[in-house]
Scaffold this active site. Structure first.
Site, short mmCIF file in Angstrom:
data_model
loop_
_atom_site.label_atom_id
_atom_site.label_comp_id
_atom_site.label_asym_id
_atom_site.label_seq_id
_atom_site.Cartn_x
_atom_site.Cartn_y
_atom_site.Cartn_z
N ASP A 20 27.99 84.75 72.75
CA ASP A 20 29.41 84.69 72.44
C ASP A 20 29.59 84.59 70.95
O ASP A 20 28.86 83.87 70.28
CB ASP A 20 30.04 83.47 73.12
CG ASP A 20 30.31 83.74 74.58
OD1 ASP A 20 30.62 84.91 74.90
OD2 ASP A 20 30.19 82.81 75.40
N ASP A 25 50.42 72.85 56.80
CA ASP A 25 49.85 73.60 57.92
C ASP A 25 48.55 72.94 58.36
O ASP A 25 47.55 72.97 57.66
CB ASP A 25 49.60 75.05 57.43
CG ASP A 25 49.14 75.94 58.57
OD1 ASP A 25 48.81 75.40 59.65
OD2 ASP A 25 49.09 77.16 58.38
N PHE A 32 55.30 77.39 61.62
CA PHE A 32 55.14 78.69 62.27
C PHE A 32 55.83 78.66 63.62
O PHE A 32 55.69 77.71 64.37
CB PHE A 32 53.64 78.96 62.45
CG PHE A 32 53.33 80.26 63.12
CD1 PHE A 32 53.20 81.42 62.35
CD2 PHE A 32 53.19 80.34 64.49
CE1 PHE A 32 52.91 82.62 62.96
CE2 PHE A 32 52.91 81.56 65.10
CZ PHE A 32 52.78 82.70 64.34
N THR A 33 56.60 79.68 63.90
CA THR A 33 57.13 79.79 65.27
C THR A 33 56.87 81.20 65.75
O THR A 33 56.65 82.13 64.96
CB THR A 33 58.66 79.55 65.31
OG1 THR A 33 59.30 80.62 64.61
CG2 THR A 33 59.04 78.22 64.74
N ALA A 34 56.92 81.34 67.04
CA ALA A 34 56.65 82.65 67.62
C ALA A 34 57.74 83.64 67.23
O ALA A 34 57.50 84.85 67.14
CB ALA A 34 56.58 82.54 69.14
N THR A 82 59.70 83.64 64.22
CA THR A 82 59.64 84.07 62.81
C THR A 82 58.28 84.66 62.48
O THR A 82 58.14 85.51 61.63
CB THR A 82 59.90 82.90 61.86
OG1 THR A 82 58.88 81.91 62.12
CG2 THR A 82 61.27 82.29 62.09
N MET A 84 56.01 83.42 60.82
CA MET A 84 55.57 83.08 59.47
C MET A 84 55.78 81.60 59.24
O MET A 84 56.49 80.95 60.01
CB MET A 84 56.30 83.90 58.43
CG MET A 84 57.81 83.78 58.47
SD MET A 84 58.60 84.73 57.17
CE MET A 84 58.76 86.32 57.89
N LYS A 120 54.27 82.72 54.18
CA LYS A 120 53.07 83.51 54.44
C LYS A 120 53.11 83.96 55.90
O LYS A 120 53.64 83.25 56.75
CB LYS A 120 51.80 82.72 54.15
CG LYS A 120 51.56 81.48 55.04
CD LYS A 120 50.25 80.83 54.65
CE LYS A 120 49.87 79.52 55.29
NZ LYS A 120 50.15 79.05 56.53
#
Lengths: 689, 562
Positions: free
Chosen positions: A301, A338, A371-373, A375, A377, A395
């Site tokens: 893997d 982040d 970060f959101t699904a 946007t 970014m 970013k």
């Protein structure tokens, strides 16, 4: 080998030697001896020689010494086996302590009842709470808990076990240290993981493996040939007018039959499994260990084996006219909050490259944008202050950022598009950083290939083992990582079905395949593979399907497992060759002694065959005794090699054969000439014969 | 002297080796025609037409073996009948009489098993019908049986579960290989001065006026197949020492080449059928090294005059000429002795009994090992058993389950291989022990002590190796019933056990899933493997037979040369 052996006791550990000496005697039981044809013949020879002390009319002192050393030969072989078992037993003891009697809280129709763990049946459900010892192997069907598995893995950090998913398996004997789980028992008592481990390390229920059986047949054949040689010598002597004494014929026989390898064979097998266990790998059978040596395709893997777990920032590609330092600074600011490994790696990279310290995250006015699904970014906003204007740094993926920049009326530079493409092509993930509507550049995120892995694969290639990387990545990314890591082949966008298909295809092509896996959906592939190593963190289904379990859950260990398998077979081969090679010198010690008076001219004591005494041994008796003593002592001398295994080098088969043939073949021929001569010198100096 | 000997060896061994290459190609074409090759298949159809329904079926290893054994059983019966009835049959111009039953048994076994151990003198005991119909016929088909068995084994090792059809293979080997070659060699031998006639013995009146009966017959035909088929049974009692059976230096060279050429070509045939020419090359080299080493030692030991000269005040520097044919010299005898025992041929051109002791050891070693290059077909089959053992040991030393030609050698294969090895050793040492310790053996010896022991050991080595040469110290005419029966049984067991077991191994390997080769696989095409094979053979052989050798030739050597 890279990983160090865990808790390997020294070869001269007193706590093992003591019981092993006792074991050497208890193993004189004929029922145990008969399992090993070579040593059985030796023991019969020892018995006959002992009888000969009384009945023979020759030199009784000499026959007594012969008998003594023949017994030593048997005892030394028993001792070797006992030491190997002892090392396993020490391990088993600590395991057995974990299996001490526990009471289980069985759920019957929703009500709890106390029952002895031994009475649990497969399919029962039990409740385990803080402080409870999990009574049997099973699967968590409800709840989540942290479990201390130190009893099995030796690792004291607790692990999470939860219902559903790939971490649902629990092992009997481990302790729950938080929360409550409901476990369905999946194993009958006595067939559980711990029981199998104990049986394996003790070698009690050890069955002979296919290669071991074949070798035993070969050794038995050698024994028969030499039996034939020695038995026919008697009538030959009759023809020549000489009568060879039975103890001397027995001495010759025992010296010729492969007692060295015969005595060490089971020790080699036990210690091979022992070596695996010391690396925290449990094999369900010795057969699996042997198969590991034959493996020539490894399915690995990508994540965790070839690359470190996560993508890391590796490069800043600034847009034209933007200083790299500014890009790094902005990227770092945008990532300060982040907490993902990727985000943290950007902060670290900026610090490493430009010595930019992570500023006070608590810059009072900074507003972090997670970060959101929607946007897709993340970033940071600074309100306008007296000395600086408002800043907005983001970013994100290049298409999202491009859309935003264009909406704001900005320009997405051509050069940045090229950088983005380049990064993608090389197998990385591009993150574009903007401040306001100004595109600052690209941060390259990449899978980081583990250090030294490329050399490791090169070694495997020399051993004739092909590595195939398995990854869910797209083919482009996969190809680039494969090239960087130096694997021979890769499978991108892999699904469990594709894995199974690949294994079948390789096997049809005559290859033996090893793989690691942990999820339930890996189970069919683990079962199909010739060597399937399940991760201990994996599901019960995976652990059942494979034929080995890695308690450390370290997929890299597959390579060590292969080496241990090879080493096991190699040790057998090397010591067999050594043992047979020894016979040449023994002939030159014993035959001249036996034949000294044959065809002697009238009145002469020495016949023509005294000329064969090329070692110039002192007397016929000392020659015979020296050979027998050498034959017994060499077993003891070789015990460390049997237990540790002969050194394995990752070189091609031809080179390996040359090397071993030189060391154990030529060495086997030469060593006894020296050894027997030395013993002969000592014997005559001490006037023992 | 030494220079001449080297030239002579080069001429024979080098010549055979060179000729064996094209012959091997031909053997492959004849025995295992490719499906596409027109010529080979036409012959196959012809043989199927001759042989009838038995020849049509493709046989697996068991059926193939059964056919082989059945054919040999029938052959044996026919041979017994012809020998037993020779006094009533035609082609008996010299009115040869009845043969002893134990001799009939021994001789029939001897010729069916390609051994040609002769406890009789041909010109004295055998009618032409027996010589041609029973014995020469067997010299063809027993050799053909060996080639067929090797072809079948090679097919198995190439992974084909169908090993072909024995009856077709038998005809291929007889009519495409042995017969054409025998005719060619026989014609050359006739040109070399060998008689070829069906008339009875010539009666000549000598200068002294005495009438002399000179035995003759279809010698050239008999001798050609005697050598080509590694049979070795002479038309005359003294075999190729007799001037009619080996008239000149050049017939001597031709016969010597005929001895080795098919066994050598068999190695190449095997390589071509399994598609591993480099492997075949390595095995060829190992065999050649073993043979040349023994030739070298034999010639060297024979440079010393016989021990009778030890006490004489004579300087003798032309080697040991006792028992040699002066037209060949001192070197040709030991060279031939090694060639003939290397290949399970058994013909002689000198009296082996008169060789110096250590020279005499060399042919014995040849028969103990019995695989360089061995009998036609069966030589490589014997070698295959050693290869299995060497592969097993070497395979373990590189850390893998051993495999040969991509197939795993496991307990079953090792078991059969060791039984094959054991049976050969057992039949030599066990029976030699029995006869050395009883009057059966000691009563008929011409010599005592170490030399007498060598004679007993030699006789059983020769029987078990299906060689057929005799040390000749035990007089042919006084071989007793126990000798006839014991050597007969040894020949039979030693012929068929080493065919049955290797074919079973090949059958078992053919059924296995082939393993892919990698750098971790032990290459059977490397020099290292060659060394491993050589060492396995030498060590195994030395360990088994060294004590017996010590009591025989080695003791004798040290008795005479201190």
């Amino acid at each position: 080998m890279p990983s160090t052996e865990h808790n390997a006791p020294s070869l001269l550990d007193g706590s093992i030697i003591g019981p092993a000496i006792i074991g050497a005697f208890t193993k004189l039981d004929p029922r145990a001896l008969v399992r090993n044809p070579v040593m059985f013949v030796t023991a019969v020879g020892a018995v006959l020689t002992t009888i000969g002390i009384v009945t023979a009319d020759g030199d009784r002192g000499f026959i007594f010494q012969l008998a003594l050393w023949l017994w030593f030969t048997v005892l030394f072989a028993n001792f070797a086996e006992a030491v190997a078992e002892g090392r396993g037993k020490a391990q088993a003891e600590s395991l057995r302590r974990a299996r001490r009697e526990t009471t289980a809280r069985r759920l019957v129709n929703g009500r709890e009842e106390q029952v002895a763990a031994t009475l649990l049946q497969k399919g029962d459900t039990v409740v385990c709470e803080v402080g409870d010892i999990i009574p049997a192997d099973g699967e968590v069907i409800e709840g989540i808990a942290s479990v201390n598995e130190a009893a099995i893995t030796g690792e004291s950090a607790p692990v999470i076990r939860e219902a559903g998913g790939d971490r649902s398996a629990v092992t009997g004997g481990t302790t729950v240290i938080s929360d409550r789980i409901v476990v369905r028992v999946t194993m009958e008592r006595g067939a559980g993981f711990l029981d199998r481990m104990i049986a394996m390390v003790e070698g009690a229920r050890r069955q002979k493996t296919p290669n071991e059986i074949a070798l035993t047949i070969l050794l038995s054949a050698f024994t028969l040939i030499f039996l034939l040689v020695c038995v026919t010598l008697w009538p030959f002597g009759f023809y020549a007018g000489t009568s060879f004494s039975v103890p001397v014929l027995i001495a010759l026989l025992v010296c010729l039959i492969p007692t060295t390898i015969g005595g060490l064979l089971s020790a080699i097998g036990i210690s091979g499994i022992d070596r695996l266990i010391r690396r925290n790998v449990m094999a369900t059978s010795g057969r699996a260990v042997e198969a590991a040596g034959d493996v020539d395709v490894l399915l690995l893997d990508k994540t965790g084996t070839i690359t470190l777990g996560n993508r890391m920032a590796t490069e800043f590609h600034p847009a034209p006219g933007v200083a790299a330092e500014r890009l790094a600074d902005a990227a770092q600011l945008a990532s300060l909050a982040d907490e993902t490994p990727e985000g943290r790696s950007i902060v670290v990279l900026a610090k490493e490259k430009f010595n930019l310290r992570g500023r006070e995250v608590a810059e009072p006015h900074a507003v972090f944008v997670p970060f959101t699904a929607q946007t897709r970014m993340s970033g940071v906003d600074f309100p306008a202050l007296a000395d600086q204007p408002a800043r907005s740094i983001r970013k994100g993926a290049s298409d999202t950022i491009k859309a935003m920049v264009e909406r704001l009326g900005g320009q997405f530079p051509e050069a940045v598009t090229r950088s983005v493409d380049e990064v993608a092509r090389s197998g990385g993930t591009p993150l574009v950083v903007v401040e306001g509507r100004e595109v600052l550049g690209v941060v390259q995120l990449k899978d980081v290939v583990k250090g030294g892995i490329k050399d490791r694969f090169a070694q495997l290639r020399q051993m004739g083992i092909r590595t195939v990387m398995i990854t869910g990545d797209n083919p482009l990314t996969a190809a680039s990582i494969a090239a960087e890591a130096g694997v021979d082949d890769f499978m991108a966008e892999a699904t469990p079905e594709m894995k199974l298909e690949l294994i079948r295809r390789e096997q049809a092509g005559g290859h033996l395949v090893a793989m690691t896996g942990d999820g339930t959906n890996d189970a069919p592939a683990l079962a199909q593979a010739d060597v399937g190593v399940a991760m201990n963190t994996g599901t019960q289904a995976a652990r059942e399907a494979g034929n080995m379990v890695d308690l450390d859950s370290n997929p890299t260990k597959l390579m060590e497992i292969v080496e241990i398998g090879k080493q096991l077979i190699m040790t057998r081969g090397a010591l067999t060759t050594f043992s047979i090679g020894n016979d040449v010198a023994k002939y030159f010690a014993i035959l001249p002694a036996m034949f000294a008076a044959v065809y002697a001219a009238d009145g002469a004591t020495n016949g023509p065959l005294s000329a064969l005494n090329i070692m110039a041994l002192a007397s016929p008796q000392s020659a015979i005794l020296s050979a027998v003593i050498f034959n017994a002592l060499i077993i003891v001398v070789l015990i460390p090699i049997a237990l540790r295994g002969v050194a394995y080098r990752a070189i091609g088969a031809a080179a390996l054969l040359r090397r071993n043939l030189l060391i154990y073949g030529l060495g086997g021929v030469v060593a006894p000439f020296i050894g027997i001569k030395l013993i002969d010198l000592i014997l005559s100096a001490l006037h023992l014969v | 002297m030494t220079f001449n000997a080297i030239l002579y060896v080069l001429l024979i061994v080098g010549g055979s080796a060179l000729l064996s290459w094209p012959l091997g190609r031909y053997l492959k074409w004849a025995m295992d025609p490719a499906a596409s090759a027109g010529g080979g298949n036409r012959w196959t159809r012809a043989f199927q037409a001759i042989g009838g329904p038995l020849t049509l079926k493709q046989q697996n290893w068991k059926q193939y073996l059964l056919a082989l054994l059945a054919f040999n059983a029938v052959s044996f019966t026919v041979t017994v009948l012809i020998l037993a009835l020779q006094q009533y049959l035609p082609l008996n111009p010299d009115a040869k009489g009845e043969l002893d039953p134990s001799l009939i048994f021994n001789t029939a076994v001897s010729f069916v098993t390609n051994t040609n151990l002769q406890h009789y003198s041909g010109e004295v005991a055998m009618s032409y019908a027996s010589q041609l119909g029973a014995l020469m016929w067997q010299q063809f088909v027993s050799a053909a049986t060996g080639i067929a068995a090797l072809a079948a084994m090679a097919r198995g090792l190439a992974g084909r579960t169908n090993m072909g059809n024995f009856f077709v293979d038998l005809q291929r080997a007889t009519f495409l290989i042995l017969l054409p070659l025998a005719i060619l060699v026989a014609i050359l031998l006739v040109f070399g001065g060998m008689p070829m006639t069906l008339q009875g013995s010539a009666i000549a009146t000598t200068l002294e006026g005495i009438q002399q009966t000179i035995a003759r017959g279809p010698v050239a035909a008999f001798t050609a197949i005697k050598q080509l088929g590694t049979n070795g049974g002479g038309f005359f009692g003294p075999n190729s020492t007799q001037p009619f059976e080996n008239p000149t230096f050049w017939t001597n060279v031709l016969e010597a080449i005929a001895i080795t050429i098919i066994p050598m070509a068999c190695v190449w045939m095997f390589g071509r059928i399994v598609g591993k020419m480099r492997h075949a090359g390595i095995v060829f080299v190992v065999m050649a090294v073993l043979m040349l080493t023994r030739i070298g030692f034999a010639v060297w030991f024979e440079q010393t005059p016989t021990e009778a000269f030890n006490t004489l005040p004579i300087a003798q520097n032309v080697g040991n000429l006792e028992g040699k044919e002066l037209r060949f010299g001192a070197a040709a005898g030991p060279v031939w002795a090694v060639l003939t025992t290397s290949t399970s041929n058994g013909s002689v051109n000198a009296m082996l009994d008169s060789l110096n002791p250590l020279t005499g050891l060399m042919p014995m070693i040849g028969m103990w090992l019995n695989e360089d290059f061995g009998g036609v077909g069966v030589g490589f089959i014997n070698m295959f058993v050693y290869i299995v053992l060497a592969v097993f040991l070497a395979g373990m030393m590189v850390g893998r389950t051993p495999e040969y030609l991509g197939r795993r050698i496991e307990a079953y294969e090792v078991k059969l291989a060791v039984i094959a090895t054991l049976s050969h050793s057992f039949l030599i040492l066990g029976l030699a022990a029995l006869f050395a310790a009883t009057p059966w053996g000691t009563a008929v010896l011409n010599n005592v002590g170490a030399h007498g022991f060598s004679e007993i050991l030699y006789e059983f080595s020769s029987s078990s190796a299906n060689n057929g040469s005799g040390f000749e110290g035990i007089n042919d005419t006084i071989f007793t019933v126990p000798w006839n029966i014991a050597t007969g049984l040894v020949m039979m067991l030693s012929r068929f056990i080493p065919i049955i077991l290797p074919l079973a191994i090949a059958g078992s390997l053919a059924a296995k899933r082939p393993a892919a080769e990698s750098a971790g696989t032990l290459g059977t095409e490397s020099g290292t493997f060659g060394v491993m094979l050589l060492v396995t053979i030498v060590i195994l052989g030395a360990l088994t037979f060294f004590p017996a050798a010590a009591l025989g030739p080695i003791a004798e050597h040290f008795q005479f040369y201190h």
